[in-house]
Design a protein around this motif. Sequence first.
Motif, short mmCIF file in Angstrom:
data_model
loop_
_atom_site.label_atom_id
_atom_site.label_comp_id
_atom_site.label_asym_id
_atom_site.label_seq_id
_atom_site.Cartn_x
_atom_site.Cartn_y
_atom_site.Cartn_z
N ILE A 108 0.85 -1.20 0.00
CA ILE A 108 0.00 0.00 0.00
C ILE A 108 0.88 1.25 0.00
O ILE A 108 0.66 2.19 -0.76
CB ILE A 108 -0.96 -0.01 1.21
N ASN A 109 1.91 1.24 0.84
CA ASN A 109 2.80 2.39 0.94
C ASN A 109 3.53 2.64 -0.38
O ASN A 109 3.79 3.78 -0.74
CB ASN A 109 3.81 2.17 2.07
N GLN A 110 3.85 1.59 -1.11
CA GLN A 110 4.55 1.75 -2.39
C GLN A 110 3.62 2.24 -3.49
O GLN A 110 4.00 3.08 -4.29
CB GLN A 110 5.16 0.41 -2.83
N HIS A 111 2.41 1.68 -3.55
CA HIS A 111 1.53 1.94 -4.69
C HIS A 111 0.48 3.01 -4.44
O HIS A 111 0.03 3.67 -5.37
CB HIS A 111 0.84 0.64 -5.13
N GLN A 112 0.03 3.15 -3.20
CA GLN A 112 -1.00 4.13 -2.87
C GLN A 112 -0.65 4.78 -1.53
O GLN A 112 -1.36 4.62 -0.55
CB GLN A 112 -2.37 3.45 -2.75
N PRO A 113 0.47 5.50 -1.47
CA PRO A 113 0.92 6.02 -0.18
C PRO A 113 -0.12 6.90 0.51
O PRO A 113 -0.74 7.74 -0.13
CB PRO A 113 2.17 6.82 -0.52
N ARG A 114 -0.28 6.64 1.78
CA ARG A 114 -1.15 7.44 2.64
C ARG A 114 -0.78 7.08 4.07
O ARG A 114 -0.15 6.07 4.32
CB ARG A 114 -2.62 7.13 2.37
N PRO A 115 -1.14 7.93 5.02
CA PRO A 115 -0.82 7.62 6.42
C PRO A 115 -1.48 6.31 6.85
O PRO A 115 -2.66 6.07 6.55
CB PRO A 115 -1.42 8.79 7.20
N ILE A 116 -0.71 5.47 7.52
CA ILE A 116 -1.21 4.21 8.06
C ILE A 116 -0.95 4.24 9.57
O ILE A 116 0.17 4.49 10.01
CB ILE A 116 -0.50 3.00 7.43
N VAL A 117 -2.01 3.99 10.33
CA VAL A 117 -1.91 3.94 11.79
C VAL A 117 -2.22 2.51 12.22
O VAL A 117 -3.18 1.91 11.76
CB VAL A 117 -2.93 4.90 12.44
N MET A 118 -1.38 1.97 13.09
CA MET A 118 -1.63 0.63 13.63
C MET A 118 -1.84 0.72 15.13
O MET A 118 -1.01 1.29 15.84
CB MET A 118 -0.47 -0.32 13.32
N PHE A 119 -2.97 0.18 15.59
CA PHE A 119 -3.23 -0.02 17.01
C PHE A 119 -3.10 -1.51 17.26
O PHE A 119 -3.84 -2.31 16.67
CB PHE A 119 -4.65 0.43 17.38
N VAL A 120 -2.13 -1.90 18.08
CA VAL A 120 -1.93 -3.32 18.37
C VAL A 120 -2.01 -3.55 19.87
O VAL A 120 -1.65 -2.69 20.67
CB VAL A 120 -0.58 -3.82 17.81
N ASP A 121 -2.50 -4.73 20.23
CA ASP A 121 -2.61 -5.07 21.65
C ASP A 121 -1.25 -5.42 22.25
O ASP A 121 -0.96 -5.09 23.38
CB ASP A 121 -3.58 -6.24 21.84
#
Length: 194
Positions: A71-84
């Motif tokens: 996704i970052n390579q082809h359609q870059p946009r901010p990505i947020v990860m919430f992990v336990d």
Amino acid sequence: MHTPLRVMIIDETAERAELLEAALAAAGCDVVAREGLRAHLEDKINEARPDVVIVAMECPDRDVLENMSRINQHQPRPIVMFVDRSDSDSIRAAVQAGVSAYVVGGLNAARVKPVLEVAIARFNEFQTLRRELESARTDLVDRKVIERAKGILMKHRGMAEEEAFRALRKMAMDRKLRLAAVAREVVAAAELLL
């Protein structure tokens, strides 16, 4: 009036996704899609066109991180990860995959908006740095080919360096091309003839 932030939620757990959606709505965001982790995310992102992608999960795995990287390579946009839960390797892999914000310790509705703001700011800063780096690389390649073309003119036409540069510049202006494009043509022509 500003348009609301368009957010896509990626989460397998319906309860957590609903909590996240409520927190986003309270923050003035527009949830444009909710998908599971195994969906073909690139297609879903292309359809929904979110401003930000939020991934909520127990612990990131290789497949999810590979998806984030694509996704970052082809359609870059901010990505947020919430992990336990997480470990150092997962954090490192997430950053390498292009995740803009990585929050360990689960989802806290009060933290959603500030985390989004930080992720967007980091993403924008990174994109600016990426463009500047690409521009610097292009400039360096252009300078090298111009120097090479000048060298060819100097050697084969007996020109001085400044005279060779002026000849390249005049050719570029006459043909309404960039100087580097003309230099590439000179180098290509010389390679054919030699």
